[in-house]
Design an enzyme around this catalytic site. Structure first.
Site, PDB file in Angstrom:
ATOM      1  CG  ASP A  21      -1.713   1.182   1.473  1.00  0.00           C
ATOM      2  OD1 ASP A  21      -1.828   1.999   0.536  1.00  0.00           O
ATOM      3  OD2 ASP A  21      -2.255   1.323   2.589  1.00  0.00           O
ATOM      4  CG  ASP A  25      -5.555   3.775   0.015  1.00  0.00           C
ATOM      5  OD1 ASP A  25      -4.858   2.747   0.191  1.00  0.00           O
ATOM      6  OD2 ASP A  25      -6.146   4.008  -1.058  1.00  0.00           O
ATOM      7  CG  ASP A  29      -1.034   1.507  -3.858  1.00  0.00           C
ATOM      8  OD1 ASP A  29       0.129   1.226  -4.164  1.00  0.00           O
ATOM      9  OD2 ASP A  29      -1.337   2.175  -2.839  1.00  0.00           O
ATOM     10  CG  ASP A  98      -7.640 -13.317 -12.520  1.00  0.00           C
ATOM     11  OD1 ASP A  98      -8.466 -14.025 -13.085  1.00  0.00           O
ATOM     12  OD2 ASP A  98      -7.136 -13.575 -11.406  1.00  0.00           O
ATOM     13  CG  ASP A 203     -12.576 -16.520 -11.990  1.00  0.00           C
ATOM     14  OD1 ASP A 203     -11.750 -16.665 -11.085  1.00  0.00           O
ATOM     15  OD2 ASP A 203     -13.812 -16.499 -11.805  1.00  0.00           O
ATOM     16  CD  GLU A 258     -10.247 -20.908 -10.626  1.00  0.00           C
ATOM     17  OE1 GLU A 258     -10.244 -21.039  -9.397  1.00  0.00           O
ATOM     18  OE2 GLU A 258     -11.131 -20.259 -11.232  1.00  0.00           O
ATOM     19  CG  HIS A 331      -6.875 -15.590  -5.182  1.00  0.00           C
ATOM     20  ND1 HIS A 331      -6.354 -16.234  -6.284  1.00  0.00           N
ATOM     21  CD2 HIS A 331      -8.189 -15.417  -5.443  1.00  0.00           C
ATOM     22  CE1 HIS A 331      -7.306 -16.428  -7.171  1.00  0.00           C
ATOM     23  NE2 HIS A 331      -8.438 -15.935  -6.684  1.00  0.00           N
ATOM     24  CG  ASP A 332      -9.521 -18.961  -4.935  1.00  0.00           C
ATOM     25  OD1 ASP A 332      -9.921 -17.892  -4.454  1.00  0.00           O
ATOM     26  OD2 ASP A 332      -9.633 -19.245  -6.141  1.00  0.00           O
TER      27      ASP A 332
HETATM   28  C1  NOJ Z   1     -12.249 -18.400  -8.816  1.00  0.00           C
HETATM   29  C2  NOJ Z   1     -11.455 -17.320  -8.168  1.00  0.00           C
HETATM   30  O1  NOJ Z   1     -10.123 -17.734  -8.037  1.00  0.00           O
HETATM   31  C3  NOJ Z   1     -12.120 -17.014  -6.862  1.00  0.00           C
HETATM   32  O2  NOJ Z   1     -11.340 -16.172  -6.054  1.00  0.00           O
HETATM   33  C4  NOJ Z   1     -13.468 -16.418  -7.150  1.00  0.00           C
HETATM   34  O3  NOJ Z   1     -14.159 -16.222  -5.930  1.00  0.00           O
HETATM   35  C5  NOJ Z   1     -14.313 -17.325  -8.043  1.00  0.00           C
HETATM   36  N1  NOJ Z   1     -13.568 -17.896  -9.114  1.00  0.00           N
HETATM   37  C6  NOJ Z   1     -15.459 -16.568  -8.638  1.00  0.00           C
HETATM   38  O4  NOJ Z   1     -15.002 -15.630  -9.559  1.00  0.00           O
END
Ligand code: NOJ
Length: 559
Positions: A21, A25, A29, A98, A203, A258, A331-332
């Site tokens: 950041d 804020d 970024d 993405d 995605d 993905e 990130h999942d």
């Molecule tokens: C997969 C993404 O990696 C995830 O973070 C997102 O919540 C879902 N697709 C829906 O877009």
């Protein structure tokens, strides 16, 4: 002309909310990212995948896009992005965007138009159907479930119509049957490609095509109700070929999809070079080896054999025909050192370096998630209110609704939460872990930041980052590590993972101890004479054909 540069690439993933950041804020970024590009390049990465930077109301933190051609204000401006692109290219870092095009935000102008009037031409951009009336009640058009719990249909105001959303209700699924939608998407892709970006991560791409007419899912064994009708749908291959023809093939780019629980047969087709669809997909089978049935919030004791299958199957399937990806975190998912029954308290360095060795010596392009390169751990969340991910809350409510005690529900959520990898990166031990200058971040900082942070790792004699550097340099030096065929050994061994990579007369052997107990392993007969080219311990104990692998020890041998 395709050069297929991505086969030699190493991709670093940035979740922009939490990287750096620069203007204090509370949100990460673009300028913050620019300030860390040298750090990424020095690691040995050659490309960066940016989780969505587009305008979004953030119901799903960037994965609900309301304008695909604008940068969200909290991250910066389009000028900032152009500078980011130039700064990346200056350092030979490719840029992968993405693309979230299974659905748009319900705040996207297309959706607003679509629901404003039943006669709107945008109506057919989405999947809108009449509900079913039963005993005077209007029910959803089918029994399909959203990936994020609950019905996949949301009623439009007081009307009898519903729209489909396979994720949050603020993420409306696009109707890919409509050629206008596909043209809009191609226009968006080419907008970014003309700017000079080098590829896309798509995605949940294998949900673009659905089975029509919409019907109930009556099968007993669906992963999720409706999944047989919206995963790997009948027009998937045709849609990808169209994107390829009108967009990807016109540029020298990398496309990676993905996938959501694809069938083995479809997975193969998506990445086969002769199919002309995608270059690679992510397969997550190995990441389901410590949860029940692929449901992250339901832990089970780690099953190394399942991990091996999930790791080796996609390599075997893609070899010679297409390409593969190598992933430990994103990130999942929670942090990898906190999974797979690892004793993180005592062996964080060993486990982080072992996992990296096992994973990135495989066949495919390595993907490294920010912070993984210093062995960042899960966040020590104290309660559900500290978690920002809507999914954590949905599942929490669902489990509570079943009458489970709150403490148990929280334990499950804490186990699988996506929030762990979404907290701000701990750069050092200053305020907020050096993420910014003290403004409260959008998401709490991991309280462990004074102990585990980038600065401390870089100063340590046991630096995970330095090990990653060595590993990636080694991959670059030994071509067999990129091109070799993978052969698994001793599948049934429940502590050791072992495989070779072979390319013409060059051979590597990788073996690792996945447990905290010193374990002997008999090397295969052909691995008699070897040179150790990577080891996360100083020594390797050997007695004839047997090696003694210490807790989480991993070695790469050239033989
Ligand atoms: C997969 C993404 O990696 C995830 O973070 C997102 O919540 C879902 N697709 C829906 O877009």
């Amino acid at each position: 002309m395709k050069t297929r540069w991505y086969k030699n690439a190493v991709v670093y993933q940035i979740y922009p909310f939490s990287f750096m950041d620069s203007d204090n804020d509370g949100w990460g970024d673009i300028n913050g990212i620019i300030s860390k590009l040298d750090y990424i390049q020095e690691l040995g990465a050659t490309a960066i995948w940016f989780s969505p930077l587009y305008k979004s109301p953030d119901y799903d933190y960037g994965y609900d896009v309301s304008d695909y051609k604008a940068i969200d204000e909290k991250f910066g401006t389009m000028e900032d992005f152009d500078r980011l692109l130039a700064e990346c290219h200056k350092r030979d870092l490719k840029v992968i965007m993405d693309m979230v095009i299974n659905h748009t935000s319900t705040e996207h102008p297309w959706f607003k138009e679509a629901i404003a009037s039943p006669d709107s031409p945008y109506r057919d951009y989405y999947i809108i159907r009449k509900g079913r009336t039963k005993e005077g009640k209007i029910l959803p058009p089918s029994n399909w479930e959203s990936t994020f719990t609950g019905s996949a249909w949301e009623r439009i105001g007081d009307s009898e119509d519903f729209y489909l959303h396979l994720f949050c209700r603020e993420q409306a699924d696009l109707n890919w049957e409509n050629p206008k939608v596909r043209n809009e998407i191609i226009d968006i892709l080419n907008f970014w490609l003309d700017k000079g970006v080098d590829g896309f991560r798509f995605d949940v791409f294998n949900m673009f095509s659905k089975v029509y007419p919409i019907r109930d899912d009556d099968s007993k064994d669906s992963f999720q109700k409706g999944a047989p009708y919206y995963v790997d749908g009948p027009r998937m291959h045709e849609f990808l070929k169209e994107l390829n023809e009108k967009s990807f093939s016109l540029y020298d780019i990398f496309t990676v999809g993905e996938s959501f629980h694809p069938s083995a047969e479809d997975a193969r087709k998506y990445v086969r070079e002769s199919s002309g669809e995608l270059d690679a997909i992510f397969s997550f089978g190995h990441l389901d080896s410590d949860n029940i049935g692929g449901k992250k919030f339901f832990p089970k004791p780690f099953d190394l054999l399942q991990f091996k299958k999930g790791f080796f199957d996609p390599q075997r399937a893609a070899y010679g025909e297409g390409w593969n990806t190598l992933v430990l975190e994103n990130h999942d998912n929670p942090r990898c050192v906190n999974r797979f029954s690892i004793d993180v308290r005592n062996y964080r360095y060993e486990a982080a370096t072992m996992l990296a060795t096992v994973m990135y010596m495989g066949y495919g392009t390595p993907f490294i998630y920010m912070g993984q390169e210093v062995g960042l751990t899960n966040c020590d969340f104290k309660n559900i209110d500290e978690m920002k991910d809507p999914v954590s809350h949905f599942v929490y409510e669902l489990m509570e609704g079943y009458g489970m005690p709150k403490w148990l529900v929280f334990r499950f959520i804490r186990y699988g939460a996506r929030d762990h990898s979404r907290v701000p990166i701990a750069w050092d031990d200053s305020v907020n872990g050096g993420f910014n200058k003290g403004h409260t971040p959008w998401q709490c900082v991991n309280p462990l930041y004074t102990e585990i942070n980038v600065k401390k790792d870089l100063e340590s004699t046991r630096s995970v980052y330095r090990f990653y550097q060595k590993l990636l340099r080694m991959r670059k030096k030994h071509e067999v590590a990129v091109w070799g065929e993978t052969r698994e050994y001793d599948h049934e061994n429940r502590r050791i993972i072992a495989y070779s990579r072979t390319n013409r007369d060059k051979q590597l052997f990788v073996c690792a101890n996945f447990s905290k107990h010193t374990t002997s392993y008999k090397l295969p007969d052909d691995v008699k004479k070897y040179k150790i080219i990577l080891n996360n311990y100083e020594m390797l104990g050997r007695n004839g054909q047997k090696v003694r692998l210490r807790p989480y020890q991993a070695v790469v041998l050239r033989f």
